[in-house]
Design an enzyme around this catalytic site. Sequence first.
Site, PDB file in Angstrom:
ATOM      1  CB  VAL A 792      -0.938   0.017   1.220  1.00 23.53           C
ATOM      2  CG1 VAL A 792      -1.807   1.273   1.213  1.00 23.53           C
ATOM      3  CG2 VAL A 792      -1.819  -1.228   1.224  1.00 23.53           C
ATOM      4  CB  CYS A 793       2.067   3.358  -2.706  1.00 27.02           C
ATOM      5  SG  CYS A 793       3.337   4.584  -3.000  1.00 27.02           S
ATOM      6  CG  LEU A 794      -1.506   6.387   2.454  1.00 26.12           C
ATOM      7  CD1 LEU A 794      -2.293   6.892   1.245  1.00 26.12           C
ATOM      8  CD2 LEU A 794      -2.452   5.701   3.435  1.00 26.12           C
TER       9      LEU A 794
END
Length: 968
Positions: A792-794
């Site tokens: 999850v790219c956050l």
Amino acid sequence: MTGAAPQPIYCFDLVTIRRRDGANDERGLVINSSVHVGKRLRVLLADGTVVSASKRGHVVADRSYFRPGHVVVAASDRGGQIGVVTGVATALDLVRFSSGDRTQAVAVARGVSPSGLRRVTELSEGGYVVSGPWLGRVLEVSHDVDVLFDDDDGALCRVTGAEHKLEAAGINNWTRYTDCLFYPGQRVTGGSSVFKASRWIRGYWKPTRRTGTVARVDMAGVVVCWVASMELGTSKPLIQASAPPAYQSCPHRLEIFPSVAVEPSHWCVGDRCFFRCHEHPQGACCNSAAPCLSSGGNQSGSSLSLLPPSTTRKDTSSPSMKSHRKRTRMLGVKRTLRLDQRHAEFERPMSVADTRTTVDVLWQDGTTQCGVPSASLLLFTASNEHDFIPGEHVVGTGPSATANALGAFGVHGGAATDEPAARFGVVRSLSSKDQTVCVAWSKPTTSALGAVEAVVDGSCDETVSAYDLARNFDQDFFYGDVVVRLRPAEIAQGSKKKPAAPTTAHNLSWVGHIVDLCDDGNVQVKWGDGIISKVLPHEIDVVKYQTVSEMLHEFGHWVYDNGEVDKPQEDTSQELAIATDNGSVQGNNEDSVGESNVEEEGPEAMRTIRAVTRALVRLASEAFARGKRYLVDDTATAKEGGDSGGGGDRSNTSREAEEGATDDVGPFRFRRFDVAQCPMDHHFLDSMEQLVFLQFNQSQGTAVGRKWTKRVQKEWKALENDLPDAIYVRVFEDRMDLLRAVIVGASGTPYHDGLFFFDLHLPPSYPAEPPQVNYLSFGLHVNPNLYPSGTVCLSLLNTFGGQGTELWLPEASSVLQVVVSIQGLVLTAQPYYNEPAHGDQAGTAVGRRNELPYGENTYLLTLQTMLHLLRRPPAGFEELVADHFRRRGQHVLRACEAYLEGCLVGTLDGEARATEGSRERPCSAGFRLALRNVLPRLVEAFAGIGAQGCEQFHKFQAPTTFTLQPAV
């Protein structure tokens, strides 16, 4: 055109600078690293100077950097179809600057082909070179530069490794943007210490000698990264084991791979060059590396002279000259001779003053356009995964493709198989507006050896949805790719017994570049010896393209070795030493058992440690579970004290309490927050070893363990009280470090009615470090921030850049903030713009071109995710998945029906009804075709769980082939 948007200007564009003072217009190369709106241009002129100019009124004259394989789009239709460059032709205008005045340029030739020119140094970074049976890329070039000083004695010194010691004199010299760092006639400076340590060929060092003129440039050595071999192909391990030395001290023995398809092959304004021997006009010198002492006649129109510009030839045989010579002092005679000799030692190179480039383009619709002016095209870097180009090899991913493949290869009657044969083909054309592709499918045939092979046959053409296709990475090649010819199988098998055939220094018939992807599935290659031939895909191997920086990173630190030994990375995390001699667990911070000691004791010791660790976790979990009394309601707490299955009983009781709920917005009979037993399919289940130290401290009642537990209980309380609609979370009494969350896709987005599961892990360092999050992707890429690998790219998770409150703040950030951010910032109505590189495209023609197909493909992937969840629901959420789709299944099918009628994806309300903007821009025909293919499986899956209102959609269980009707 009135009202037309101005053409954008990019780095390395050739622009025309319009002079307001009435002087002639000039051509220059834009060298801004990035050209923003309102930013002034920095323009490199042919003489090497840089000027600043406003963007207003400047026109792009040429883009000479196009090469075969570049994907382009028409500058007049940036939202239209794209194409690929298949051929490039460049004509150059050349000038030469005199030694006395850099501003005075004398025209040498116009419309010169680059094939008749030679650069100052033949090798440059990124270029391909061949040494016998080896192909490599140049990573670094070392130069030896002879510097001539202006003193009367004509002093000359040689500077080795000049690229690290010398620099161009004057602030306006920007040779790093041209093809060479140094060239004869260039003024350079290096400081007194540089010249003092150099080798003096003539004269000697003086402190005043700080600036001189380049007289000679030679390559002293090059660093080469070997990437392929005639015998070994492109296998990296084999190449690294047997390749020649990386440093080549004799660069002139390397052969340049001649191809316009590889960098750095393009010519631009400011490049310096010489004519090659066989095409140089009469009287010109062709060797820039060696001193040029020839005094042959000058070419017409050239200002080249072997004497100083101020020197005039006189008749030395006249009486007056003889008498004058007698009256001249000897010192003056010697000085004149030295000046004549010094200026005759080198020839100044020519400079490129203008370029005119045309390209051949193969467009997506299958048409070819030749001789297109390069200024009318733009590089296109925003293509999506379904932007296919004619000639590309694809594999069918839709249900119809699989069914047809089974029939083509002799599998009939719905034979049960987990891995059906895929269907392969070659793209004929693509409609970018309709997202439909004409594919020539391969047809199985029997070869002479009896093997079944797939051969492309024109009788198998079919128009399919672009969303039902994927690139065939087993045939991963493209226009302009550098390839090597693989040896025949029988030769390769016997290579261990027989020596390889000898190769000559000029044998380049085994390396080439792709010039065409043929309709029949074959590949046309232009080899290094100039021969063009057609080969089968399995007869070649593609050399993977990498940038120079990427290769240097893989190459290791020895290229820039500073003499220091790398130190092992320190482990700052706290460790727990587990002593198993007496069956007890002891913490020893001063004399702990190291990793190496454990490895020496063998696998048995490791198994013992893991067993003790798991036992410790179970013991510590009993203490952790007491914290749940503050988090669950009275009904759930009444069940406390049971065995390990107590958590499941509480969850069932909670659902039974809500069984009578009739709310039609979210799934009923399932609490938004609850405490349960940890499921065995949790992604971070095996991370318990990381908590040994923390849980040991908790069991002993230490401050570290209490602080962590208190923070986790605080997170649980916030989740229980403040979870928004459409988010459901489960925490686990036996693993307080783990959580599982599910988010329901919101209406008005391509994720509507979908379920998206996330597994979370609170590390021992929490909250100093953010939680680890994994998305249950089933291998599908439904969002730029949600990778198929589960990442999850956050910014909030420190997996993407950010600043301020966007990043994880230990005192302020929380798990609740993480799940809410995923709901509001990731699963959005326009996920295409979640990609950082696409954010600036919002409202542009390129953005409008890509946002629709991205949204359509996202919805198709959401439907596939639904099918995966119905087949394999995550543990603990089986009831949620079933209840959700029992109630929302009819809405999903109703939405699909609306999309088939032409409604835009993500514009329906919660009841799957069209809204005001649903028909402003109809969905594509390719999307409707792919949707019609997946609908039968959806109907069958929803009917299988007893979904409400599915009876009316049995019409979609008809055969999957149908005729597309225009969108209403």
